[in-house]
Motif scaffolding. Structure first.
Motif, PDB file in Angstrom:
ATOM      1  N   ALA A 193     -23.624 -30.194  17.489  1.00 23.16           N
ATOM      2  CA  ALA A 193     -24.084 -31.122  16.461  1.00 23.16           C
ATOM      3  C   ALA A 193     -25.067 -30.474  15.496  1.00 23.16           C
ATOM      4  CB  ALA A 193     -24.734 -32.338  17.117  1.00 23.16           C
ATOM      5  N   ASN A 194     -25.464 -29.243  15.768  1.00 19.27           N
ATOM      6  CA  ASN A 194     -26.396 -28.500  14.913  1.00 19.27           C
ATOM      7  C   ASN A 194     -25.593 -27.761  13.841  1.00 19.27           C
ATOM      8  OD1 ASN A 194     -28.155 -26.676  13.722  1.00 19.27           O
ATOM      9  ND2 ASN A 194     -29.095 -26.047  15.646  1.00 19.27           N
ATOM     10  N   PRO A 195     -25.678 -28.170  12.568  1.00 31.09           N
ATOM     11  CA  PRO A 195     -24.877 -27.514  11.528  1.00 31.09           C
ATOM     12  C   PRO A 195     -25.174 -26.012  11.448  1.00 31.09           C
ATOM     13  CG  PRO A 195     -25.878 -29.534  10.694  1.00 31.09           C
ATOM     14  CD  PRO A 195     -26.500 -29.271  12.032  1.00 31.09           C
ATOM     15  N   GLY A 196     -24.140 -25.223  11.516  1.00 23.97           N
ATOM     16  CA  GLY A 196     -24.300 -23.784  11.365  1.00 23.97           C
ATOM     17  C   GLY A 196     -24.683 -23.033  12.622  1.00 23.97           C
ATOM     18  N   TYR A 197     -24.792 -23.716  13.756  1.00 26.51           N
ATOM     19  CA  TYR A 197     -25.292 -23.070  14.979  1.00 26.51           C
ATOM     20  C   TYR A 197     -24.489 -21.817  15.311  1.00 26.51           C
ATOM     21  CZ  TYR A 197     -26.857 -22.646  19.858  1.00 26.51           C
ATOM     22  OH  TYR A 197     -27.369 -22.175  21.043  1.00 26.51           O
ATOM     23  N   HIS A 198     -23.184 -21.939  15.415  1.00 21.11           N
ATOM     24  CA  HIS A 198     -22.367 -20.796  15.822  1.00 21.11           C
ATOM     25  C   HIS A 198     -22.240 -19.767  14.701  1.00 21.11           C
ATOM     26  CE1 HIS A 198     -21.317 -22.622  19.645  1.00 21.11           C
ATOM     27  NE2 HIS A 198     -21.098 -23.759  19.005  1.00 21.11           N
ATOM     28  N   ALA A 199     -22.143 -20.231  13.458  1.00 22.40           N
ATOM     29  CA  ALA A 199     -22.071 -19.303  12.327  1.00 22.40           C
ATOM     30  C   ALA A 199     -23.349 -18.479  12.213  1.00 22.40           C
ATOM     31  CB  ALA A 199     -21.817 -20.071  11.033  1.00 22.40           C
ATOM     32  N   HIS A 200     -24.487 -19.099  12.492  1.00 19.40           N
ATOM     33  CA  HIS A 200     -25.749 -18.369  12.432  1.00 19.40           C
ATOM     34  C   HIS A 200     -25.814 -17.288  13.511  1.00 19.40           C
ATOM     35  CE1 HIS A 200     -28.115 -21.746  10.151  1.00 19.40           C
ATOM     36  NE2 HIS A 200     -27.217 -21.126   9.401  1.00 19.40           N
ATOM     37  N   LEU A 201     -25.321 -17.598  14.704  1.00 14.82           N
ATOM     38  CA  LEU A 201     -25.299 -16.580  15.752  1.00 14.82           C
ATOM     39  C   LEU A 201     -24.438 -15.386  15.326  1.00 14.82           C
ATOM     40  CD1 LEU A 201     -24.986 -18.795  18.956  1.00 14.82           C
ATOM     41  CD2 LEU A 201     -26.907 -17.302  18.372  1.00 14.82           C
ATOM     42  N   ARG A 202     -23.278 -15.656  14.749  1.00 18.63           N
ATOM     43  CA  ARG A 202     -22.419 -14.557  14.295  1.00 18.63           C
ATOM     44  C   ARG A 202     -23.103 -13.749  13.191  1.00 18.63           C
ATOM     45  NH1 ARG A 202     -18.607 -18.793  14.959  1.00 18.63           N
ATOM     46  NH2 ARG A 202     -18.579 -19.233  12.707  1.00 18.63           N
ATOM     47  N   ARG A 203     -23.802 -14.431  12.296  1.00 14.69           N
ATOM     48  CA  ARG A 203     -24.533 -13.724  11.245  1.00 14.69           C
ATOM     49  C   ARG A 203     -25.578 -12.781  11.856  1.00 14.69           C
ATOM     50  NH1 ARG A 203     -26.205 -15.030   5.591  1.00 14.69           N
ATOM     51  NH2 ARG A 203     -24.798 -16.826   5.748  1.00 14.69           N
ATOM     52  N   SER A 204     -26.283 -13.274  12.861  1.00 17.63           N
ATOM     53  CA  SER A 204     -27.306 -12.429  13.494  1.00 17.63           C
ATOM     54  C   SER A 204     -26.689 -11.229  14.190  1.00 17.63           C
ATOM     55  CB  SER A 204     -28.127 -13.266  14.479  1.00 17.63           C
ATOM     56  OG  SER A 204     -28.968 -14.181  13.800  1.00 17.63           O
ATOM     57  N   VAL A 205     -25.536 -11.402  14.829  1.00 15.76           N
ATOM     58  CA  VAL A 205     -24.861 -10.255  15.454  1.00 15.76           C
ATOM     59  C   VAL A 205     -24.458  -9.244  14.390  1.00 15.76           C
ATOM     60  CG1 VAL A 205     -22.864  -9.506  16.790  1.00 15.76           C
ATOM     61  CG2 VAL A 205     -24.052 -11.615  17.422  1.00 15.76           C
ATOM     62  N   ARG A 206     -23.925  -9.706  13.271  1.00 18.44           N
ATOM     63  CA  ARG A 206     -23.550  -8.772  12.200  1.00 18.44           C
ATOM     64  C   ARG A 206     -24.759  -8.003  11.696  1.00 18.44           C
ATOM     65  NH1 ARG A 206     -20.092 -13.146  10.726  1.00 18.44           N
ATOM     66  NH2 ARG A 206     -21.616 -13.892   9.181  1.00 18.44           N
ATOM     67  N   ARG A 207     -25.918  -8.625  11.713  1.00 20.64           N
ATOM     68  CA  ARG A 207     -27.129  -7.968  11.226  1.00 20.64           C
ATOM     69  C   ARG A 207     -27.573  -6.809  12.117  1.00 20.64           C
ATOM     70  NH1 ARG A 207     -30.496 -13.415   9.266  1.00 20.64           N
ATOM     71  NH2 ARG A 207     -29.704 -13.417   7.108  1.00 20.64           N
ATOM     72  N   LEU A 208     -27.020  -6.705  13.308  1.00 21.45           N
ATOM     73  CA  LEU A 208     -27.293  -5.522  14.139  1.00 21.45           C
ATOM     74  C   LEU A 208     -26.801  -4.252  13.462  1.00 21.45           C
ATOM     75  CD1 LEU A 208     -26.324  -6.850  17.683  1.00 21.45           C
ATOM     76  CD2 LEU A 208     -28.577  -5.996  17.019  1.00 21.45           C
ATOM     77  N   GLY A 209     -25.795  -4.368  12.613  1.00 20.89           N
ATOM     78  CA  GLY A 209     -25.284  -3.212  11.890  1.00 20.89           C
ATOM     79  C   GLY A 209     -24.493  -2.248  12.744  1.00 20.89           C
ATOM     80  N   LEU A 210     -23.830  -2.752  13.780  1.00 19.15           N
ATOM     81  CA  LEU A 210     -23.040  -1.875  14.646  1.00 19.15           C
ATOM     82  C   LEU A 210     -21.700  -1.564  13.990  1.00 19.15           C
ATOM     83  CD1 LEU A 210     -23.831  -3.558  18.070  1.00 19.15           C
ATOM     84  CD2 LEU A 210     -24.851  -1.494  17.112  1.00 19.15           C
ATOM     85  N   PRO A 211     -21.147  -0.393  14.264  1.00 18.62           N
ATOM     86  CA  PRO A 211     -19.955   0.036  13.528  1.00 18.62           C
ATOM     87  C   PRO A 211     -18.662  -0.612  14.006  1.00 18.62           C
ATOM     88  CG  PRO A 211     -20.595   1.717  15.113  1.00 18.62           C
ATOM     89  CD  PRO A 211     -21.675   0.670  15.136  1.00 18.62           C
ATOM     90  N   GLY A 212     -17.752  -0.796  13.061  1.00 16.61           N
ATOM     91  CA  GLY A 212     -16.385  -1.194  13.356  1.00 16.61           C
ATOM     92  C   GLY A 212     -16.274  -2.440  14.202  1.00 16.61           C
ATOM     93  N   ARG A 213     -15.360  -2.358  15.166  1.00 15.01           N
ATOM     94  CA  ARG A 213     -15.097  -3.465  16.095  1.00 15.01           C
ATOM     95  C   ARG A 213     -15.876  -3.326  17.394  1.00 15.01           C
ATOM     96  NH1 ARG A 213     -10.299  -6.119  16.188  1.00 15.01           N
ATOM     97  NH2 ARG A 213      -9.851  -5.388  18.308  1.00 15.01           N
ATOM     98  N   GLY A 214     -16.753  -2.335  17.435  1.00 16.83           N
ATOM     99  CA  GLY A 214     -17.553  -2.124  18.632  1.00 16.83           C
ATOM    100  C   GLY A 214     -16.906  -1.224  19.656  1.00 16.83           C
ATOM    101  N   GLU A 215     -15.912  -0.449  19.244  1.00 18.28           N
ATOM    102  CA  GLU A 215     -15.226   0.427  20.189  1.00 18.28           C
ATOM    103  C   GLU A 215     -16.209   1.382  20.859  1.00 18.28           C
ATOM    104  OE1 GLU A 215     -14.295  -0.152  17.102  1.00 18.28           O
ATOM    105  OE2 GLU A 215     -12.139  -0.612  17.032  1.00 18.28           O
ATOM    106  N   GLY A 216     -16.162   1.427  22.176  1.00 22.90           N
ATOM    107  CA  GLY A 216     -17.001   2.345  22.930  1.00 22.90           C
ATOM    108  C   GLY A 216     -18.445   1.920  23.076  1.00 22.90           C
ATOM    109  N   LEU A 217     -18.797   0.743  22.583  1.00 22.21           N
ATOM    110  CA  LEU A 217     -20.185   0.303  22.638  1.00 22.21           C
ATOM    111  C   LEU A 217     -20.421  -0.636  23.819  1.00 22.21           C
ATOM    112  CD1 LEU A 217     -20.956  -0.483  18.880  1.00 22.21           C
ATOM    113  CD2 LEU A 217     -21.285   1.665  20.132  1.00 22.21           C
ATOM    114  N   ARG A 218     -21.631  -0.567  24.370  1.00 23.60           N
ATOM    115  CA  ARG A 218     -22.072  -1.496  25.406  1.00 23.60           C
ATOM    116  C   ARG A 218     -23.161  -2.383  24.819  1.00 23.60           C
ATOM    117  NH1 ARG A 218     -24.591   0.744  30.264  1.00 23.60           N
ATOM    118  NH2 ARG A 218     -23.821  -1.126  31.329  1.00 23.60           N
ATOM    119  N   VAL A 219     -22.970  -3.700  24.951  1.00 24.64           N
ATOM    120  CA  VAL A 219     -23.920  -4.664  24.398  1.00 24.64           C
ATOM    121  C   VAL A 219     -24.411  -5.566  25.522  1.00 24.64           C
ATOM    122  CG1 VAL A 219     -24.273  -6.519  22.733  1.00 24.64           C
ATOM    123  CG2 VAL A 219     -22.744  -4.619  22.164  1.00 24.64           C
TER     124      VAL A 219
END
Length: 248
Positions: free
Chosen positions: A26-52
């Protein structure tokens, strides 16, 4: 009101786990905001070979955000609430996601070992008893120059932002949560934000814990000035034995 901490907070989240997804939806933007924050990590590509490491994964909303942005990354998701973690683990996940029941302060005891390329923590730090200790723990499991992303309610310091937060909590969130029997947890939510570091102070706390390139980035919509993404890199120590092993 006394803030909920440790076992009391985990128990409150256990009880709220059954309705948690419906409330956050019910919180507008809740999931979109989480995705935005993950993108702000600046990790390359699709995350191949990365551990998060998804620190404080709750019912898996942050895990899903990481999976969407970095579908090829390996994800370890941890939470102190068994009820929340059970809900998260029951959802359909592709290979490469594992869930571990442990408080953020005791990763090593639960066999959660680094080095990770990134740690993402959503709505965690205002809920822990000692945020500095958790930041130190995060630093130990990150590779040198590994990325930290924190998605957190942390007020800007403007009186208007605190007023909006109070209005939303008292007028919408707390009445709905009380009907569901989870009033104490969501009263804690209001207090935990009001008493937590303001954004500039939390950014400074991250820097003091051994991170650099620290930025506090606002999120859009009604949460501007209320919720921020904090991004940083683990500062490289010339004496760190991992330096000789890490080619990046």
């Amino acid at each position: 009101m006394t803030l909920l901490r440790d076992e009391d907070l985990a128990a409150a989240f256990d009880h709220a786990s059954r309705s948690y997804d419906a409330l956050v939806a019910a919180n507008p933007g809740y999931h979109a905001h989480l995705r935005r924050s993950v993108r702000r990590l600046g990790l390359p590509g699709r995350g191949e070979g990365l551990r998060v490491l998804d620190l404080g994964c709750g019912t898996g909303a942050s895990t899903a955000a990481i999976r969407t942005v970095l579908p090829a990354a390996g994800i370890t998701a941890v939470d102190a609430s068994a009820g929340m973690l059970t809900r998260a683990a029951a959802k359909p996940w592709a290979d490469g996601v594992r869930f571990v029941h442990t408080p953020a302060e005791h990763l090593a005891d639960a066999g959660v070992d680094g080095p990770f390329d990134a740690v993402f923590a959503a709505y965690l730090f205002r809920n822990v008893s000692d945020p500095d200790a958790v930041l130190r723990t995060v630093r130990t499991v990150l590779r040198p120059r590994g990325r930290l992303g924190v998605h957190e309610y942390s007020l800007s310091g403007r009186r208007a932002d605190r007023a909006v937060w109070t209005l939303v909590c008292r007028g919408i969130v707390q009445p709905a949560a009380t009907l569901l029997g989870d009033g104490p947890l969501y009263r804690h939510l209001w207090h935990s934000v009001v008493h937590f570091d303001q954004a500039d102070r939390f950014a400074g706390r991250i820097g003091e814990a051994g991170f650099d390139q620290v930025r506090a980035l606002p999120l859009p919509g009604w949460q501007t000035g209320i919720t921020h993404t904090f991004v940083a890199s683990r500062a490289q120590d010339p004496q760190d034995p991992q330096n000789a092993q890490d080619p990046r």
